[in-house]
Design a protein around this motif. Structure first.
Motif, PDB file in Angstrom:
ATOM      1  N   LYS A   1      39.206  39.069  54.206  1.00  0.00           N
ATOM      2  CA  LYS A   1      40.646  39.050  54.850  1.00  0.00           C
ATOM      3  C   LYS A   1      41.506  39.507  53.762  1.00  0.00           C
ATOM      4  N   THR A   2      41.410  39.098  52.573  1.00  0.00           N
ATOM      5  CA  THR A   2      42.548  39.362  51.463  1.00  0.00           C
ATOM      6  C   THR A   2      42.440  40.758  51.304  1.00  0.00           C
ATOM      7  N   LEU A   3      41.383  41.398  51.107  1.00  0.00           N
ATOM      8  CA  LEU A   3      41.130  42.853  50.853  1.00  0.00           C
ATOM      9  C   LEU A   3      41.638  43.752  51.956  1.00  0.00           C
ATOM     10  N   ASP A   4      41.372  43.179  52.958  1.00  0.00           N
ATOM     11  CA  ASP A   4      41.967  44.031  54.253  1.00  0.00           C
ATOM     12  C   ASP A   4      43.687  43.907  54.379  1.00  0.00           C
ATOM     13  N   SER A   5      43.994  42.764  53.719  1.00  0.00           N
ATOM     14  CA  SER A   5      45.656  42.440  53.637  1.00  0.00           C
ATOM     15  C   SER A   5      46.099  43.644  52.498  1.00  0.00           C
ATOM     16  N   LEU A   6      45.266  43.784  51.718  1.00  0.00           N
ATOM     17  CA  LEU A   6      45.813  44.350  50.313  1.00  0.00           C
ATOM     18  C   LEU A   6      45.811  46.097  50.674  1.00  0.00           C
ATOM     19  N   LEU A   7      44.703  46.419  51.380  1.00  0.00           N
ATOM     20  CA  LEU A   7      44.506  47.820  51.624  1.00  0.00           C
ATOM     21  C   LEU A   7      45.572  48.281  52.699  1.00  0.00           C
ATOM     22  N   GLN A   8      46.313  47.279  53.417  1.00  0.00           N
ATOM     23  CA  GLN A   8      47.358  47.834  54.374  1.00  0.00           C
ATOM     24  C   GLN A   8      48.589  48.187  53.452  1.00  0.00           C
ATOM     25  N   ARG A   9      48.573  47.643  52.342  1.00  0.00           N
ATOM     26  CA  ARG A   9      49.818  47.825  51.492  1.00  0.00           C
ATOM     27  C   ARG A   9      49.783  48.553  50.130  1.00  0.00           C
ATOM     28  N   TYR A  10      48.492  48.529  49.625  1.00  0.00           N
ATOM     29  CA  TYR A  10      48.287  49.332  48.666  1.00  0.00           C
ATOM     30  C   TYR A  10      47.010  50.448  48.738  1.00  0.00           C
ATOM     31  N   THR A  11      46.612  51.217  47.692  1.00  0.00           N
ATOM     32  CA  THR A  11      45.460  52.100  47.718  1.00  0.00           C
ATOM     33  C   THR A  11      44.297  51.449  47.141  1.00  0.00           C
ATOM     34  N   GLU A  12      43.330  52.485  47.055  1.00  0.00           N
ATOM     35  CA  GLU A  12      42.058  51.854  46.504  1.00  0.00           C
ATOM     36  C   GLU A  12      41.957  51.695  44.930  1.00  0.00           C
ATOM     37  N   GLU A  13      42.995  52.373  44.276  1.00  0.00           N
ATOM     38  CA  GLU A  13      43.218  52.362  43.003  1.00  0.00           C
ATOM     39  C   GLU A  13      43.765  51.251  42.414  1.00  0.00           C
ATOM     40  N   HIS A  14      44.621  50.372  43.174  1.00  0.00           N
ATOM     41  CA  HIS A  14      45.494  49.420  42.870  1.00  0.00           C
ATOM     42  C   HIS A  14      44.472  48.278  42.096  1.00  0.00           C
ATOM     43  N   PRO A  15      44.984  47.638  41.207  1.00  0.00           N
ATOM     44  CA  PRO A  15      44.331  46.587  40.394  1.00  0.00           C
ATOM     45  C   PRO A  15      43.709  45.353  41.217  1.00  0.00           C
ATOM     46  N   ASP A  16      44.880  44.965  42.130  1.00  0.00           N
ATOM     47  CA  ASP A  16      44.378  43.704  42.977  1.00  0.00           C
ATOM     48  C   ASP A  16      43.236  44.087  44.017  1.00  0.00           C
ATOM     49  N   VAL A  17      43.427  45.555  44.384  1.00  0.00           N
ATOM     50  CA  VAL A  17      42.169  45.791  45.378  1.00  0.00           C
ATOM     51  C   VAL A  17      40.925  45.919  44.741  1.00  0.00           C
ATOM     52  N   ILE A  18      40.950  46.439  43.323  1.00  0.00           N
ATOM     53  CA  ILE A  18      39.666  46.414  42.363  1.00  0.00           C
ATOM     54  C   ILE A  18      39.250  45.090  42.319  1.00  0.00           C
ATOM     55  N   GLY A  19      40.042  44.385  41.780  1.00  0.00           N
ATOM     56  CA  GLY A  19      39.755  42.736  41.483  1.00  0.00           C
ATOM     57  C   GLY A  19      39.147  42.089  42.620  1.00  0.00           C
ATOM     58  N   THR A  20      39.741  42.162  43.760  1.00  0.00           N
ATOM     59  CA  THR A  20      39.230  41.620  44.982  1.00  0.00           C
ATOM     60  C   THR A  20      37.838  42.187  45.273  1.00  0.00           C
ATOM     61  N   ARG A  21      37.647  43.478  45.260  1.00  0.00           N
ATOM     62  CA  ARG A  21      36.076  43.988  45.662  1.00  0.00           C
ATOM     63  C   ARG A  21      35.354  43.386  44.756  1.00  0.00           C
ATOM     64  N   ARG A  22      35.506  43.150  43.428  1.00  0.00           N
ATOM     65  CA  ARG A  22      34.601  42.869  42.215  1.00  0.00           C
ATOM     66  C   ARG A  22      34.237  41.292  42.481  1.00  0.00           C
ATOM     67  N   VAL A  23      35.156  40.480  43.022  1.00  0.00           N
ATOM     68  CA  VAL A  23      34.958  39.077  43.357  1.00  0.00           C
ATOM     69  C   VAL A  23      33.805  39.063  44.433  1.00  0.00           C
ATOM     70  N   ILE A  24      34.356  39.984  45.553  1.00  0.00           N
ATOM     71  CA  ILE A  24      33.264  39.908  46.700  1.00  0.00           C
ATOM     72  C   ILE A  24      31.905  40.274  46.351  1.00  0.00           C
ATOM     73  N   GLU A  25      31.646  41.309  45.338  1.00  0.00           N
ATOM     74  CA  GLU A  25      30.359  41.493  44.918  1.00  0.00           C
ATOM     75  C   GLU A  25      29.644  40.408  44.029  1.00  0.00           C
ATOM     76  N   ASP A  26      30.623  39.803  43.326  1.00  0.00           N
ATOM     77  CA  ASP A  26      29.856  38.641  42.535  1.00  0.00           C
ATOM     78  C   ASP A  26      29.523  37.740  43.708  1.00  0.00           C
ATOM     79  N   LEU A  27      30.025  37.384  44.699  1.00  0.00           N
ATOM     80  CA  LEU A  27      29.877  36.105  45.620  1.00  0.00           C
ATOM     81  C   LEU A  27      28.644  36.778  46.268  1.00  0.00           C
ATOM     82  N   GLU A  28      28.456  37.995  46.979  1.00  0.00           N
ATOM     83  CA  GLU A  28      27.229  38.307  47.467  1.00  0.00           C
ATOM     84  C   GLU A  28      25.805  38.023  46.651  1.00  0.00           C
ATOM     85  N   ALA A  29      26.286  38.745  45.222  1.00  0.00           N
ATOM     86  CA  ALA A  29      25.094  38.483  44.533  1.00  0.00           C
ATOM     87  C   ALA A  29      24.667  37.132  44.131  1.00  0.00           C
ATOM     88  N   GLN A  30      25.803  36.122  44.129  1.00  0.00           N
ATOM     89  CA  GLN A  30      25.486  34.722  44.012  1.00  0.00           C
ATOM     90  C   GLN A  30      24.594  34.289  45.228  1.00  0.00           C
TER      91      GLN A  30
END
Length: 515
Positions: free
Chosen positions: A271-300
């Motif tokens: 949900k946070t990622l969806d909110s960030l994508l509405q304001r920023y692009t894919e190269e934004h640091p917040d978007v990249i960090g959020t995606r990394r957190v989601i990947e870590d959670l799925e691996a966990q």
């Protein structure tokens, strides 16, 4: 054109030579015509007018329920067919004319005179009729018209009960006949359906092509449902045998196993990622960090699931104790039962299709016979219902005619007693006779000129005789001869003028006598 004019002039010159013969005949013929016209007996005409009112209030109210004949046409036919020998014989008795005849010959002559003298005139759509008769006796003419008017009204008011009864008897006979035909057709149709019930199907009808197409469509539908059931069964079997993962309640991250604490965090990050994508692009640091957190959670989550499976504890310990597994076994049983049912249905439809194809020659004949039987039955039924409806309409029509009759007869002008003769029209006859006398005189001069021809010039003589004319001697006119010819022309003109004056005087006199 010149020859025609010359011939006409020659004929007129020939007629002029015998003009006195024509004038004499004109005077004699005119005098004889005046005497004949004067001695002609007077004829008096009595007239009456009758109006037939066919506009009844009851007829529009019964429109569509009763048979309503064309009353205007009936009245018109009545007016044209009233003067018949039976009616004239009845009229003679009604007008007391039979007292004046003593022999059959006199009666026949009287009947012939009445049939020729009686007149019924109508104005067409207005139903207004004029009755007239001429006779030498004015009172007898009035009696005849009175009797004719009574006969006219009586003929219109006579009930048509005999014709109606004959029509009703005919309809009843036809109804009984069609009842027998309808019953026989129903029995034939029933026996045919019983004999061929297997081939005709439950509906008792339908053509071969439609039955074959229907069974084929049902077979294809059953085969499709069978394939779907078999695929569903095989999928359930693979799940139970471990070939595919057992489906547990679906989670938002798309995995087959639910770990609530990790899944909740993944959902929050998504949900946070969806909110960030509405304001920023894919190269934004917040978007990249959020995606990394989601990947870590799925691996966990994957590691956690693997650890739980290796330990054999919790909901991954025994599939037999899993309610989802038990539900899959139940669904599998139902699917196998459905597969068996669909296989039986496919076999049944295949058997029906094979039977229809085996009856490819027999069934069309049966259907054609069935169609013929149905057609005969429908024809008899339709005719029977139509006859019954017309019988009821005829009954209503009889009652309605008894109430309203053919029409209401109103005497507009009663039979008149004539005081002046209506015929002969001596004035008109005298004018025609005078013209005829002139024509007779002219014809006489033409006839004599043709019997005693003369030639007015040498050319005509040469054309008629064919002999050459060597010469012609001209006539010398002296004063005495010219005076004589002038006096002759004046005398002839005076004769014609005297004839015209005499005709005028006689015409006026005859008119005064007739008036």
């Amino acid at each position: 054109m010149e020859d025609l004019v010359r011939q006409g002039v020659g004929i007129l010159r020939g007629m002029w030579r015998f003009r006195w013969w024509g004038l004499a005949l004109t005077w004699v013929a005119g005098a004889l015509a005046a005497v004949v016209i004067y001695t002609m007996p007077d004829r008096y005409e009595s007239t009456a007018r009758v109006y037939v009112d066919t506009q009844s209030v009851l007829r529009p109210l019964m429109s569509g329920l009763a048979v309503q004949p064309n009353l205007d046409q009936q009245i018109a036919i009545l007016g044209r067919t009233l003067i018949t020998r039976p009616n004239v014989e009845k009229l003679i008795n009604m007008a007391d004319l039979n007292l004046e005849v003593n022999t059959p010959a006199q009666r026949e002559r009287l009947i012939a005179d009445l049939m020729d003298g009686l007149r019924i005139g109508g104005t067409g759509r207005d139903n207004l009729f004029t009755l007239a008769y001429q006779d030498g006796d004015p009172q007898r003419a009035q009696r005849v018209v009175q009797a004719l008017m009574s006969l006219f009204v009586e003929s219109g008011l006579i009930s048509k009960r005999q014709d109606t009864d004959a029509a009703r008897r005919f309809i009843e006979e036809q109804i009984r006949s069609y009842e027998e035909k309808l019953s026989a057709a129903e029995n034939r149709l029933k026996d045919f359906r019983l004999r061929n019930m297997g081939l005709l199907g439950a509906g008792g009808g339908g053509d071969y092509v439609s039955q074959l197409g229907g069974v084929h469509a049902q077979l294809e539908q059953a085969r499709l449902e069978l394939r779907e059931a078999i695929n569903s069964r095989d999928s359930l079997q693979r799940q139970l045998q471990g070939e595919e993962p057992v489906l547990l309640p679906q989670t938002p991250n798309g995995s087959g196993v639910s770990i609530p604490e990790i899944d909740g965090r993944i959902d929050a990050m998504r949900k946070t990622l969806d909110s960030l994508l509405q304001r920023y692009t894919e190269e934004h640091p917040d978007v990249i960090g959020t995606r990394r957190v989601i990947e870590d959670l799925e691996a966990q989550k994957v590691k956690e699931i693997e650890l739980r499976r290796q330990s054999g504890g919790g909901q991954f310990g025994s599939l037999n104790a899993n309610p989802v597994y038990q539900q899959l076994r139940l669904v599998l049983s139902e699917t196998e039962a459905r597969v068996a049912s669909l296989q039986a249905r496919v076999s049944e439809y295949e058997g029906r299709l094979a039977d229809l194809r085996a009856s490819v020659e027999l069934l069309p004949k049966i259907e054609a016979e069935m169609a013929q039987l149905n057609r005969d039955y429908e024809v008899h039924k339709r005719n029977y219902e139509t006859l019954v409806q017309r019988r009821e309409s005829a009954n209503i029509s009889v009652e309605m005619d008894a109430q309203s009759g053919i029409g209401e007869f109103r005497v507009i002008d009663p039979p008149s007693l004539p005081t002046k003769p209506a015929a002969p029209n001596r004035t008109l006859l005298m004018l025609f006779a005078s013209l005829a006398a002139l024509g007779a005189g002219a014809a006489l001069t033409f006839l004599i000129s043709q019997l005693r021809p003369t030639f007015a010039d040498g050319r005509t003589l040469r054309e008629v005789t064919g002999v050459p004319v060597l010469g012609a001697v001209s006539m010398l006119h002296d004063r005495q001869r010219e005076t004589s010819e002038r006096r002759g022309r004046y005398a002839f003109a005076g004769g014609l003028a005297g004839y015209a004056s005499a005709v005028a005087v006689v015409t006026v006199a005859l008119n005064m006598l007739q008036g």
